[in-house]
Design a protein around this motif. Structure first.
Motif, PDB file in Angstrom:
ATOM      1  N   THR A  32      86.087  36.381  24.093  1.00 61.22           N
ATOM      2  CA  THR A  32      84.958  37.045  24.731  1.00 61.22           C
ATOM      3  C   THR A  32      83.460  36.546  23.929  1.00 61.22           C
ATOM      4  OG1 THR A  32      86.843  38.684  26.008  1.00 61.22           O
ATOM      5  CG2 THR A  32      83.684  39.112  25.321  1.00 61.22           C
ATOM      6  N   HIS A  33      83.590  36.367  22.509  1.00 63.41           N
ATOM      7  CA  HIS A  33      82.450  36.769  22.091  1.00 63.41           C
ATOM      8  C   HIS A  33      82.181  35.009  22.229  1.00 63.41           C
ATOM      9  CE1 HIS A  33      82.848  40.197  18.907  1.00 63.41           C
ATOM     10  NE2 HIS A  33      82.529  40.825  20.496  1.00 63.41           N
ATOM     11  N   ALA A  34      83.007  34.357  21.820  1.00 60.96           N
ATOM     12  CA  ALA A  34      83.002  32.859  22.582  1.00 60.96           C
ATOM     13  C   ALA A  34      82.240  32.517  23.389  1.00 60.96           C
ATOM     14  CB  ALA A  34      83.837  31.569  22.006  1.00 60.96           C
ATOM     15  N   LEU A  35      82.477  33.653  24.683  1.00 64.89           N
ATOM     16  CA  LEU A  35      82.229  32.579  25.692  1.00 64.89           C
ATOM     17  C   LEU A  35      80.851  33.793  26.217  1.00 64.89           C
ATOM     18  CD1 LEU A  35      85.797  34.198  27.953  1.00 64.89           C
ATOM     19  CD2 LEU A  35      84.376  32.039  28.228  1.00 64.89           C
ATOM     20  N   TYR A  36      80.671  34.450  25.403  1.00 62.31           N
ATOM     21  CA  TYR A  36      79.753  35.202  25.895  1.00 62.31           C
ATOM     22  C   TYR A  36      78.417  34.209  25.344  1.00 62.31           C
ATOM     23  CZ  TYR A  36      79.220  39.567  28.183  1.00 62.31           C
ATOM     24  OH  TYR A  36      80.072  40.387  29.757  1.00 62.31           O
ATOM     25  N   GLN A  37      78.791  33.365  23.933  1.00 63.49           N
ATOM     26  CA  GLN A  37      77.459  32.434  23.164  1.00 63.49           C
ATOM     27  C   GLN A  37      77.572  31.632  23.719  1.00 63.49           C
ATOM     28  OE1 GLN A  37      80.077  32.405  19.623  1.00 63.49           O
ATOM     29  NE2 GLN A  37      78.452  33.379  18.022  1.00 63.49           N
ATOM     30  N   THR A  38      78.321  30.743  24.745  1.00 67.29           N
ATOM     31  CA  THR A  38      78.253  29.519  25.784  1.00 67.29           C
ATOM     32  C   THR A  38      77.406  30.106  26.427  1.00 67.29           C
ATOM     33  OG1 THR A  38      80.510  28.858  24.542  1.00 67.29           O
ATOM     34  CG2 THR A  38      79.786  27.441  27.068  1.00 67.29           C
TER      35      THR A  38
END
Length: 142
Positions: A92-98
């Motif tokens: 989820t954190h990676a998705l938000y960063q993207t």
């Protein structure tokens, strides 16, 4: 819950304090200047008045339903929780960063400047800094 209120109060007080010193680009000097208010006027460091013209970069720091492609009135909270349930916290954190890296880009800032604007509203969400309602701060997770 009191820790959250205290943390949010501190965050909002800091943001309010920072907003009193909004930097603006000075076309004549090519550097950022601090602005200050005198009465109803906003002035540059040299005392000359500046008229703020700007736009809203909503949806970047918080998924506001009128900007983002979802219709859930609970907005960011439910979107975040759904992603965590489906993909886990790390993904989820990676998705938000993207998402944040692509929702607003350097080109958007260049477009705003090319239109003669000198200020941007950038709404943010406490969950960009905290992982839960208990006030657990992200460190290097996001």
């Amino acid at each position: 819950m009191n820790r959250i209120k205290k943390a949010l109060s501190i965050l909002f007080a800091a943001l309010l304090t920072l907003s009193l010193c909004v930097p603006a680009f000075a076309a004549d000097s090519g550097r950022l200047q601090r602005l200050h208010a005198e009465g109803e006027k906003i002035l540059r460091e040299d005392g000359s008045e500046i008229i703020l013209r700007g736009t809203n970069f909503g949806g970047w720091g918080i998924m506001e339903d009128w900007f983002c492609p979802f219709e859930d009135p609970a907005g960011s909270e439910n979107a975040y929780d759904t992603l965590v349930q489906r993909f886990g916290v790390e993904k989820t954190h990676a998705l938000y960063q993207t998402f944040r890296a692509n929702w607003i880009t350097e080109q958007d800032f260049a477009n705003v400047a090319a239109m003669g604007m000198n200020v941007i509203r950038l709404p943010i969400w406490y969950r960009n800094f905290q992982s839960d309602d208990n006030g657990t701060w992200y460190r290097n997770a996001q």
